[in-house]
Design an enzyme around this catalytic site. Structure first.
Site, PDB file in Angstrom:
ATOM      1  N   CYS A   1       0.872  -1.166   0.000  1.00 47.47           N
ATOM      2  CA  CYS A   1       0.000   0.000   0.000  1.00 47.47           C
ATOM      3  C   CYS A   1       0.914   1.222   0.000  1.00 47.47           C
ATOM      4  O   CYS A   1       2.116   1.079  -0.214  1.00 47.47           O
ATOM      5  CB  CYS A   1      -0.988  -0.009   1.181  1.00 47.47           C
ATOM      6  SG  CYS A   1      -0.290   0.208   2.828  1.00 47.47           S
TER       7      CYS A   1
ATOM      8  N   HIS B   1      14.032 -15.112  11.669  1.00 52.79           N
ATOM      9  CA  HIS B   1      13.708 -15.093  13.097  1.00 52.79           C
ATOM     10  C   HIS B   1      12.220 -15.195  13.390  1.00 52.79           C
ATOM     11  O   HIS B   1      11.838 -15.734  14.429  1.00 52.79           O
ATOM     12  CB  HIS B   1      14.227 -13.816  13.746  1.00 52.79           C
ATOM     13  CG  HIS B   1      15.719 -13.765  13.823  1.00 52.79           C
ATOM     14  ND1 HIS B   1      16.379 -12.822  14.576  1.00 52.79           N
ATOM     15  CD2 HIS B   1      16.688 -14.527  13.242  1.00 52.79           C
ATOM     16  CE1 HIS B   1      17.693 -13.009  14.452  1.00 52.79           C
ATOM     17  NE2 HIS B   1      17.895 -14.029  13.646  1.00 52.79           N
TER      18      HIS B   1
END
Length: 151
Positions: A66, A99
């Site tokens: 966006c 992670h």
């Protein structure tokens, strides 16, 4: 077989989305969830659509776009099957996968150039989840437990 990549945007990111779709298709990925034009649309609708593609298994990973990358990432993250990370350079894209086992990256078309966005996508798609000590944390992201404070 290449991952199936869902890519969705609002009207502010249609140009960036088109460039990324072309980039991904050249590598054999199947992509796109809309919109097709520049008419004003609501980013939550496309964020929810992308999250549902992840949850249903229609897509393996996703790219949400966006103007800022913020609104659509919030929308995607409303679904418990989605872990969207807003990224702006390859290091954050790598760490999001490594992670956090992010299955969606979000970027802001008004904040990132096309070449940097391609580098983020390539890094995101090439990076595996490290597992190990990160697994319990990712499990908590997928199944949050909120502590109620006593007044």
């Amino acid at each position: 077989m290449a991952d199936r990549i869902a890519i969705a945007s609002d009207h502010a990111a249609v140009e960036l989305k088109a460039a990324l779709v072309e980039h991904l298709c050249a590598s054999g990925y199947q992509v796109d969830l809309g919109p097709a034009g520049i008419e004003s649309v609501d980013y939550p609708d496309y964020g929810y659509k992308l999250a549902e593609a992840i949850a249903s298994g229609t897509a393996d990973k996703g790219i949400a776009l966006c103007g800022s990358g913020i609104g659509i990432s919030i929308a995607v993250n409303r679904h418990p099957a989605a872990r969207a990370a807003r990224v702006s350079e390859p290091l954050s894209a790598r760490l999001a996968r490594e992670h956090n086992d992010a299955n969606v990256i979000a970027m802001g078309a008004r904040l990132i150039g096309i070449e940097m966005a391609k580098a983020c996508v390539d890094t995101f798609l090439a990076t595996p989840f490290a597992g190990d000590r990160h697994e319990r944390r990712v499990e908590k992201l997928s199944h949050p437990k909120f502590v109620k404070e006593h007044a």
